[in-house]
Design a protein around this motif. Structure first.
Motif, PDB file in Angstrom:
ATOM      1  N   PHE A  76       0.830  -1.204   0.000  1.00 27.91           N
ATOM      2  CA  PHE A  76       0.000   0.000   0.000  1.00 27.91           C
ATOM      3  C   PHE A  76       0.865   1.256   0.000  1.00 27.91           C
ATOM      4  CE2 PHE A  76      -2.552   3.303   2.201  1.00 27.91           C
ATOM      5  CZ  PHE A  76      -3.530   3.459   1.228  1.00 27.91           C
ATOM      6  N   HIS A  77       1.953   1.251   0.743  1.00 25.57           N
ATOM      7  CA  HIS A  77       2.855   2.409   0.748  1.00 25.57           C
ATOM      8  C   HIS A  77       3.495   2.601  -0.622  1.00 25.57           C
ATOM      9  CE1 HIS A  77       3.456   2.648   5.397  1.00 25.57           C
ATOM     10  NE2 HIS A  77       2.186   2.718   5.028  1.00 25.57           N
ATOM     11  N   ARG A  78       3.840   1.497  -1.280  1.00 25.22           N
ATOM     12  CA  ARG A  78       4.398   1.600  -2.637  1.00 25.22           C
ATOM     13  C   ARG A  78       3.339   2.136  -3.604  1.00 25.22           C
ATOM     14  NH1 ARG A  78       6.634  -3.483  -3.915  1.00 25.22           N
ATOM     15  NH2 ARG A  78       4.769  -4.072  -5.028  1.00 25.22           N
ATOM     16  N   GLN A  79       2.091   1.734  -3.391  1.00 27.51           N
ATOM     17  CA  GLN A  79       0.996   2.229  -4.227  1.00 27.51           C
ATOM     18  C   GLN A  79       0.802   3.736  -4.008  1.00 27.51           C
ATOM     19  OE1 GLN A  79      -3.062   0.867  -3.400  1.00 27.51           O
ATOM     20  NE2 GLN A  79      -3.114   0.165  -5.532  1.00 27.51           N
ATOM     21  N   LEU A  80       0.950   4.190  -2.772  1.00 28.89           N
ATOM     22  CA  LEU A  80       0.865   5.623  -2.484  1.00 28.89           C
ATOM     23  C   LEU A  80       1.964   6.382  -3.221  1.00 28.89           C
ATOM     24  CD1 LEU A  80       0.160   5.677   1.368  1.00 28.89           C
ATOM     25  CD2 LEU A  80      -1.485   5.981  -0.493  1.00 28.89           C
ATOM     26  N   ALA A  81       3.179   5.858  -3.186  1.00 28.93           N
ATOM     27  CA  ALA A  81       4.298   6.508  -3.868  1.00 28.93           C
ATOM     28  C   ALA A  81       4.078   6.529  -5.380  1.00 28.93           C
ATOM     29  CB  ALA A  81       5.611   5.800  -3.526  1.00 28.93           C
ATOM     30  N   LEU A  82       3.579   5.437  -5.929  1.00 24.36           N
ATOM     31  CA  LEU A  82       3.295   5.380  -7.362  1.00 24.36           C
ATOM     32  C   LEU A  82       2.206   6.383  -7.746  1.00 24.36           C
ATOM     33  CD1 LEU A  82       3.605   4.104 -10.176  1.00 24.36           C
ATOM     34  CD2 LEU A  82       1.936   2.403  -9.467  1.00 24.36           C
ATOM     35  N   THR A  83       1.167   6.486  -6.936  1.00 27.13           N
ATOM     36  CA  THR A  83       0.089   7.447  -7.196  1.00 27.13           C
ATOM     37  C   THR A  83       0.622   8.871  -7.147  1.00 27.13           C
ATOM     38  OG1 THR A  83      -1.555   5.922  -6.288  1.00 27.13           O
ATOM     39  CG2 THR A  83      -2.186   8.247  -6.430  1.00 27.13           C
ATOM     40  N   ALA A  84       1.440   9.177  -6.148  1.00 26.76           N
ATOM     41  CA  ALA A  84       1.994  10.531  -6.023  1.00 26.76           C
ATOM     42  C   ALA A  84       2.900  10.868  -7.200  1.00 26.76           C
ATOM     43  CB  ALA A  84       2.755  10.660  -4.703  1.00 26.76           C
ATOM     44  N   THR A  85       3.705   9.912  -7.629  1.00 23.72           N
ATOM     45  CA  THR A  85       4.576  10.147  -8.782  1.00 23.72           C
ATOM     46  C   THR A  85       3.756  10.379 -10.039  1.00 23.72           C
ATOM     47  OG1 THR A  85       6.246   8.735  -7.777  1.00 23.72           O
ATOM     48  CG2 THR A  85       6.493   9.206 -10.113  1.00 23.72           C
ATOM     49  N   THR A  86       2.724   9.585 -10.234  1.00 26.68           N
ATOM     50  CA  THR A  86       1.856   9.742 -11.400  1.00 26.68           C
ATOM     51  C   THR A  86       1.138  11.086 -11.345  1.00 26.68           C
ATOM     52  OG1 THR A  86       1.557   7.350 -11.419  1.00 26.68           O
ATOM     53  CG2 THR A  86       0.027   8.633 -12.750  1.00 26.68           C
ATOM     54  N   PHE A  87       0.738  11.509 -10.152  1.00 29.51           N
ATOM     55  CA  PHE A  87       0.105  12.810  -9.945  1.00 29.51           C
ATOM     56  C   PHE A  87       1.042  13.937 -10.386  1.00 29.51           C
ATOM     57  CE2 PHE A  87      -0.889  16.302  -6.836  1.00 29.51           C
ATOM     58  CZ  PHE A  87      -2.160  16.609  -7.291  1.00 29.51           C
ATOM     59  N   LEU A  88       2.295  13.861  -9.994  1.00 23.66           N
ATOM     60  CA  LEU A  88       3.270  14.879 -10.402  1.00 23.66           C
ATOM     61  C   LEU A  88       3.561  14.798 -11.900  1.00 23.66           C
ATOM     62  CD1 LEU A  88       5.756  14.723  -7.398  1.00 23.66           C
ATOM     63  CD2 LEU A  88       4.094  16.525  -7.911  1.00 23.66           C
ATOM     64  N   ASP A  89       3.671  13.586 -12.421  1.00 26.31           N
ATOM     65  CA  ASP A  89       3.933  13.410 -13.857  1.00 26.31           C
ATOM     66  C   ASP A  89       2.792  13.942 -14.722  1.00 26.31           C
ATOM     67  OD1 ASP A  89       6.425  12.291 -13.478  1.00 26.31           O
ATOM     68  OD2 ASP A  89       5.728  10.218 -13.680  1.00 26.31           O
ATOM     69  N   ASN A  90       1.598  14.015 -14.161  1.00 28.07           N
ATOM     70  CA  ASN A  90       0.427  14.491 -14.893  1.00 28.07           C
ATOM     71  C   ASN A  90       0.044  15.914 -14.503  1.00 28.07           C
ATOM     72  OD1 ASN A  90      -0.784  12.294 -16.710  1.00 28.07           O
ATOM     73  ND2 ASN A  90      -0.190  11.209 -14.850  1.00 28.07           N
ATOM     74  N   GLY A  91       1.018  16.696 -14.086  1.00 26.06           N
ATOM     75  CA  GLY A  91       0.790  18.108 -13.815  1.00 26.06           C
ATOM     76  C   GLY A  91      -0.127  18.372 -12.632  1.00 26.06           C
ATOM     77  N   ARG A  92      -0.148  17.463 -11.669  1.00 22.01           N
ATOM     78  CA  ARG A  92      -0.982  17.595 -10.468  1.00 22.01           C
ATOM     79  C   ARG A  92      -2.469  17.662 -10.799  1.00 22.01           C
ATOM     80  NH1 ARG A  92       2.479  21.008  -6.085  1.00 22.01           N
ATOM     81  NH2 ARG A  92       4.485  20.193  -6.683  1.00 22.01           N
ATOM     82  N   ARG A  93      -2.851  16.968 -11.838  1.00 22.39           N
ATOM     83  CA  ARG A  93      -4.257  16.914 -12.255  1.00 22.39           C
ATOM     84  C   ARG A  93      -4.845  15.581 -11.835  1.00 22.39           C
ATOM     85  NH1 ARG A  93      -5.781  19.408 -17.270  1.00 22.39           N
ATOM     86  NH2 ARG A  93      -7.758  18.534 -16.608  1.00 22.39           N
ATOM     87  N   LEU A  94      -5.886  15.641 -10.999  1.00 22.23           N
ATOM     88  CA  LEU A  94      -6.527  14.420 -10.504  1.00 22.23           C
ATOM     89  C   LEU A  94      -7.125  13.586 -11.630  1.00 22.23           C
ATOM     90  CD1 LEU A  94      -8.357  15.712  -7.302  1.00 22.23           C
ATOM     91  CD2 LEU A  94      -6.412  14.162  -7.404  1.00 22.23           C
ATOM     92  N   ASP A  95      -7.812  14.246 -12.574  1.00 25.90           N
ATOM     93  CA  ASP A  95      -8.475  13.504 -13.641  1.00 25.90           C
ATOM     94  C   ASP A  95      -7.473  12.761 -14.518  1.00 25.90           C
ATOM     95  OD1 ASP A  95      -7.517  15.971 -14.552  1.00 25.90           O
ATOM     96  OD2 ASP A  95      -9.130  16.225 -16.024  1.00 25.90           O
TER      97      ASP A  95
END
Length: 191
Positions: free
Chosen positions: A69-88
């Motif tokens: 779950f912690h690795r999933q959190l890190a992956l989600t945060a990285t993807t969030f930054l890679d996508n310009g902090r856009r939730l959608d």
């Protein structure tokens, strides 16, 4: 790969950057013509290999590298930054709902006591987060087979992590729909 015009003494260094950049583009799944400056951070940050783990320890030190779950959190945060902090866009990239992304970012903030979005001091703050997260995920990828299916590979490959998250068997929600919900069948979502 395209590079800006440079003076003759700068050409050898510029050439080395241009040779390394296409590999980074392939890792990101990019095709076509790109300026070498498009890969500036990914080319520069590996030149300081000690800083990534230091940032990771400072920002993400409380995350357990053995916890999926912690690795999933890190992956989600990285993807969030890679996508310009856009939730959608993050949700679409992870094939999940924007509220799930919001929940994971909130859990990351609670666990680490720091936030990707609050009190942003500018682009360097985002860069520090991105560097810490990619360093943490990369380190987890090299740590050994005891940390998950994609950690046995030495070269870091985002597609392996995304594939792991997408192909992971469904959680107890599927089994709960067909059986009675009891304390024994309930599994905590986060650790």
């Amino acid at each position: 790969m395209v590079a800006p015009a440079a003076a003759l003494p700068e050409l050898p260094s510029l050439y080395r950057l241009c040779v390394r950049a296409p590999d980074l583009g392939r890792e990101q799944g990019l095709r076509g013509l790109y300026d070498v400056t498009h890969f500036a951070a990914r080319l520069a940050l590996p030149e300081q290999p000690l800083l990534g783990p230091l940032l990771s320890d400072r920002l993400l030190g409380v995350l357990d590298p053995t916890n999926d779950f912690h690795r999933q959190l890190a992956l989600t945060a990285t993807t969030f930054l890679d996508n310009g902090r856009r939730l959608d866009q993050t949700a679409a990239a992870l094939f999940t709902h924007p509220n799930t992304v919001r929940y994971r970012l909130c859990r990351l903030r609670r666990i680490t006591s720091t936030s990707l979005t609050d009190g942003d001091s500018g682009p360097l703050d985002g860069l520090h987060w991105w560097w810490a997260l990619t360093s943490r995920l990369s380190t987890q990828g090299r740590a050994g087979a005891e940390h998950g299916p994609c950690s046995s590979k030495v070269p870091f490959d985002w597609s392996d992590i995304v594939r792991e998250v997408l192909t992971r068997p469904c959680t107890p929600f599927d089994t709960l729909a067909t059986s009675r919900h009891t304390a024994e069948t309930a599994v905590p979502y986060d650790a």
